[in-house]
Design an enzyme around this catalytic site. Structure first.
Site, PDB file in Angstrom:
ATOM      1  N   GLU A  29      -2.692  -7.797   3.894  1.00 37.29           N
ATOM      2  CA  GLU A  29      -4.101  -7.485   4.136  1.00 37.29           C
ATOM      3  C   GLU A  29      -4.981  -8.640   3.694  1.00 37.29           C
ATOM      4  OE1 GLU A  29      -5.461  -3.800   2.609  1.00 37.29           O
ATOM      5  OE2 GLU A  29      -3.701  -2.656   3.264  1.00 37.29           O
ATOM      6  N   ASP A  80     -11.291   8.018 -10.981  1.00 36.25           N
ATOM      7  CA  ASP A  80     -11.524   9.426 -10.663  1.00 36.25           C
ATOM      8  C   ASP A  80     -10.415  10.271 -11.304  1.00 36.25           C
ATOM      9  OD1 ASP A  80     -12.544  11.738  -9.607  1.00 36.25           O
ATOM     10  OD2 ASP A  80     -11.580  11.481  -7.655  1.00 36.25           O
ATOM     11  N   HIS A 119     -19.505  -4.932   1.245  1.00 32.77           N
ATOM     12  CA  HIS A 119     -18.728  -5.762   0.337  1.00 32.77           C
ATOM     13  C   HIS A 119     -18.677  -4.998  -0.995  1.00 32.77           C
ATOM     14  CE1 HIS A 119     -18.582  -9.121   3.068  1.00 32.77           C
ATOM     15  NE2 HIS A 119     -19.903  -9.206   3.134  1.00 32.77           N
ATOM     16  N   GLU A 144     -10.174  -0.474  -5.439  1.00 30.02           N
ATOM     17  CA  GLU A 144      -9.357   0.330  -4.535  1.00 30.02           C
ATOM     18  C   GLU A 144      -7.953   0.516  -5.094  1.00 30.02           C
ATOM     19  OE1 GLU A 144      -8.275   0.835   0.172  1.00 30.02           O
ATOM     20  OE2 GLU A 144      -8.766  -1.156  -0.589  1.00 30.02           O
ATOM     21  N   CYS A 182     -17.031  -5.529  -3.559  1.00 26.96           N
ATOM     22  CA  CYS A 182     -16.980  -6.383  -4.742  1.00 26.96           C
ATOM     23  C   CYS A 182     -18.373  -6.571  -5.332  1.00 26.96           C
ATOM     24  CB  CYS A 182     -16.399  -7.753  -4.405  1.00 26.96           C
ATOM     25  SG  CYS A 182     -14.823  -7.686  -3.542  1.00 26.96           S
ATOM     26  N   ARG A 220       0.817  -1.206   0.000  1.00 26.84           N
ATOM     27  CA  ARG A 220       0.000   0.000   0.000  1.00 26.84           C
ATOM     28  C   ARG A 220       0.857   1.266   0.000  1.00 26.84           C
ATOM     29  NH1 ARG A 220      -5.370   0.942   1.003  1.00 26.84           N
ATOM     30  NH2 ARG A 220      -5.704  -1.263   1.472  1.00 26.84           N
TER      31      ARG A 220
END
Length: 890
Positions: free
Chosen positions: A577, A645, A856, A588, A858, A544
């Site tokens: 993670e 974005d 969730h 993400e 997904c 990350r």
């Protein structure tokens, strides 16, 4: 004098009678009767002509149109010829030859020896000839003058049945309609000189030629001679003389005719019935007889029919228009291109009328027919035919718009490397499909135009989209027809202009998924053949806090070793993670990569506070690999159906589709500069004296230092003047949008094409739709989201907690709503088509508790406990969406 009489009569018959009754073909079933009627008409005209030039011989004659009457003004032969025709039309008084009149009178009597007495034959001939004129059975094609003539006669008798019969006969005959309403050709200089020399003093050679012309006209059928392939009514081949966007039909005359006639209901019915009869014959001609290649004037009938402003009326929609569209869709490619070029000169309103005609037929059929997976709309001939016809109008709309054919991006010097692995087809001993990449529309190729070349069409592209069709279209089957490309099955994906962005995105989704599955099967087969490790996914394992470095290294390795792996399904894993990537982890990942790369501190892109848009930094220290990475990320986002974005000006998407940026693109990319350059172009004073600018411009680097650039060689010594300011503006825009960022953009585009090079993306979407695919919709309609949300675990739309939830969400501000979307779906943007296309599920997650709502991403599922009060719901929900990040919360 006798010879003069006959020659002048011949001249009359050839030059005057032919011009008003030209090409009146005798009836096929009784040619002898038709010949006699024509002879009778000729006979009467000769008598009027003789009366005007020689008189009847009676010195006390009271007929004002007789040369023997007192006070008659003498006229030359040509004037008499014209007047004779006018008298024939109005059935004027005709004198009997006086016995004292010799010479010409005896000649006349000889020429009419078949009659028993002049007086009795006068009555009989008048009756017969007017019967011919009223029935007009010998009219097999029309001119504007002929229509008005018949209309006037019918108006006098208040009986329009002769005109209705003529329209029915001509408009139901392909040959008759092709020959109708031809444009008159201007006389050449030689023809004008010859006409000026034709008077009563012409020499004997001219007299003999005129007489021969009259005899030839007696023997030959004018209509038959004019119907030869490639010849107009004049019998001359006028096909080769037409420009690529011209036809031999007089379109303005056709419009005037329709305007006069369509107000009469009975006459309009004649057009309708004729079209029903005509269409199957056209279809047969085009399908089996290759008629257009033999006679390009065959296109005239489509031009004439399409000028009918009532085609979209309900009477036509049932039978006539569907049959005509089916016939028109059989036109060869060259004919379609010529129609598109012709219609491109029409006004926006005329284009819109044709669009509405075809759209109403499609909508009518879709609404009244029950299309489903068993009864596909693809099998409906009327809908398919109208869509193919609409394509011609679509390209006319593009051609007639504001075109930019020059500013095209250069192709990449280095081709994108192909996979080093064998493909599935090669492993099975077959050739790879679509090796040349996405298709190009044949009509687009024939016209030498692309949709992206059009900056502004005559009417908006959105008017070509048919929403009812999109609702009934079975996109999975349509996509199959698109890929297989069979002649028996039509795919609406070959006409992407009629599909909305949602439907096209679904087609692109099928294409991407099938390609992913294909790459997965290839990997499995390859591992079996080569014994290598099985790797069916594009796996990215990233940290990350080092997401850019990790992603860049991995993607660069894939791009060099085997670019085909980029077309595998993306599978992201964050190191340390929990979380199985079913779509949410990828979302993400994309969001974090975009945030990192577009961070102004990195310096890859500049950010304009006024426009809220990013642009490539021409003085960035980052290497080209970083820009290739962001290009790959954009391509992967489209390929994996994720929304990013990102905020680029539209010119970036135009450049991705192959067009360079121009001055007009500065309007949204750099509005301040655009306004300054626009004022320069509009300045009415002396630019050189008042502004004192040169062809050298300055920019600032990352550290604020000025950088000078010459738009021309030695630009600092070349002043901008009123004469060269357009060139200055064009070169300024060229530098700002193309040259200054050429290296960065090429790397960016290369990365994008690594993923999308075999996709139908360019074929299906326009630049503004590409932006919608990547960025999603900016319009967040949460009322639409409420309508489409589903419920599970004991909740329904009438549950207390659900009602309070929506009341709370609607009360949020714009930023809080975006946070909710981010929390629930993994992105704060609406998908293509708006939030109504987002399938969100709210599921019950136990009774009242202090735990926060969870999700969730997904599957776009919100797990909502049944909180005891609306206030507690609001407090828990706000905390969850504000502090949620990562996948360690579950």
């Amino acid at each position: 004098m006798c010879c003069n009489y006959h020659v002048s009569t011949a001249h009359l018959y050839v030059t005057i009678c032919c011009s008003t009754r030209e090409y009146e073909e005798p009836e096929i079933e009784n040619p002898e009767a038709s010949r006699m009627k024509r002879a009778a008409a000729k006979h009467l005209i000769e008598r009027y002509y003789h009366q005007l030039t020689e008189g009847c011989g009676n010195e006390s004659c009271s007929n004002s149109w007789c040369a023997s009457s007192v006070g008659f003004s003498r006229m030359d032969n040509n004037t008499a010829a014209v007047k004779a025709l006018e008298l024939y039309k109005v059935n004027a008084k005709l004198c009997d030859p006086h016995p004292s009149k010799k010479g010409t009178a005896s000649t006349y009597l000889e020429s009419s020896a078949h009659s028993n007495s002049a007086c009795s034959n006068r009555k009989m001939n008048d009756k017969d000839v007017h019967s011919v004129r009223d029935n007009f059975k010998d009219v097999n094609y029309l001119t504007e003058e002929k229509v008005y003539e018949i209309l006037d006669i019918c108006g006098e008798k208040e009986d329009y049945s002769p005109l209705i019969r003529v329209i029915g006969r001509v408009f139901s005959s392909a040959e008759g309609l092709v020959q109708s309403f031809r444009r008159s050709k201007p006389h050449t200089k030689e023809e004008l000189k010859s006409l000026q020399g034709k008077d009563e003093d012409k020499d004997e050679d001219e007299k003999e030629a005129a007489a021969c012309s009259a005899v030839a006209m007696e023997d030959d059928s004018p209509a038959a001679s004019s119907s030869r392939i490639g010849e107009g009514p004049s019998g001359e081949n006028d096909v080769q003389k037409l420009a690529p966007d011209e036809v031999s039909v007089d379109i303005e005359a056709v419009r005037r005719i329709y305007e006069r006639l369509l107000s009469n209901d009975k006459i309009e019915a004649a057009f309708l019935n004729a079209l029903v009869y005509l269409s199957p014959n056209i279809e047969c001609d085009l399908t089996y007889h290759n008629v257009y290649s033999r006679d390009p004037n065959y296109l005239n009938l489509f031009v004439i029919v399409m000028e009918n402003s009532n085609l979209h009326s309900p009477e036509y929609l049932e039978i006539a228009l569907p049959q005509f569209c089916k016939a028109m869709s059989k036109l060869p490619l060259a004919a379609q291109a010529k129609l598109a070029r012709l219609w491109s000169h029409y006004s926006a309103e005329q284009i819109r009328r044709m669009v509405e005609t075809f759209q109403q037929l499609i909508t009518y059929k879709v609404i009244f027919m029950e299309f489903n997976s068993r009864n596909l709309v693809n099998d409906d001939d009327a809908v398919v035919g109208a869509t193919k016809c609409l394509k011609i109008v679509y390209y006319a709309n593009v051609l007639g718009g504001d075109l930019d054919m020059e500013h095209n991006e250069e192709e990449d010097e280095e081709p994108i490397p192909e996979s080093s692995e064998l493909t599935l087809q090669e492993l099975l001993g077959e050739e790879r499909r679509n090796k040349k990449g996405p298709r190009v529309d044949p009509l687009e190729t024939e016209l030498g135009i692309r949709t992206n070349d059009c900056r502004r069409p005559l009417i908006p592209f959105e008017e070509f989209v048919n929403e009812p069709l999109n609702e009934v279209l079975e996109m999975d089957k349509d996509y199959t027809f698109f890929k297989v490309e069979t002649e028996n099955k039509f795919s609406f994906m070959t006409c992407p202009f009629i599909l909305n962005a949602v439907t096209k995105n679904l087609g692109l989704y099928y294409d991407n998924r099938i390609r992913m599955y294909s790459e997965r099967r290839i990997t499995v087969l390859y591992s079996l053949v080569q014994g290598q490790q099985l790797n069916p996914y594009l796996r990215l394992k990233v940290r990350r806090d080092h997401i850019i470095d990790d992603a860049l290294v991995r993607l660069e390795m894939i791009a060099m070793e085997n670019p085909a792996d980029l077309k595998k399904q993306l599978y992201v894993e964050f190191e340390g993670e929990q979380g199985v990537d079913e779509g949410g982890v990828s979302k993400e990942f994309f969001q974090l990569v975009v945030e990192e790369i577009f961070n102004p501190d990195i310096g890859m892109f500049t950010y304009d506070e006024r426009t809220k848009l990013f642009w490539f930094n021409p003085s960035s220290f980052e290497n080209e690999g970083q820009y290739t990475l962001i290009g790959i990320v954009l391509g992967l986002a489209i390929y994996n159906n994720c929304i990013l974005d990102v905020h680029f000006p539209m010119v970036v998407y135009r450049k991705l589709m192959g067009k360079k940026g121009t001055f007009r693109d500065l309007a949204d990319a750099n509005p301040v500069l655009y306004q300054s350059l626009k004022e320069l172009l509009e300045y009415e004073g002396s630019v050189e004296e008042d502004m004192m600018i040169t062809f050298q411009i300055s920019q600032t680097d990352l550290f604020g230092n000025p950088l000078m650039y010459d738009l021309r060689e030695n630009g600092d010594k070349i002043p901008v003047t009123n004469e060269n300011r357009k060139d200055f503006v064009a070169q300024y825009a060229e530098y700002m949008l193309n040259k200054s960022v050429e290296k960065q953009f090429k790397a960016f585009r290369r990365g994008f094409h690594m993923v999308t090079n075999e996709s139908p993306l360019k074929y299906l979407f326009r630049p503004e739709e590409i932006e919608l695919l990547i960025c999603g919709s900016r319009n967040l309609d949460f009322l639409a989201l409420e309508e489409t949300t589903e419920y599970d675990g004991g909740y329904n739309r009438h549950s207390r907690i659900i009602k309070e939830f929506w009341e709370t969400l609607h009360s949020f501000g714009e930023e809080q709503k975006r946070l909710f979307l981010q929390f629930t779906t993994g992105t704060d943007r609406a998908p293509v088509g708006g939030l109504g296309k987002l399938k969100m599920i709210i599921a019950k997650n136990g009774p009242d508790t202090d735990r926060l709502p969870t999700s969730h991403t997904c599957f776009n599922v919100l797990l909502l406990p049944e909180y005891s009060s609306k206030e507690k719901l609001r407090e828990r929900l706000l905390k969850a969406i504000t502090y949620a990040k990562g996948f360690g919360m579950l």
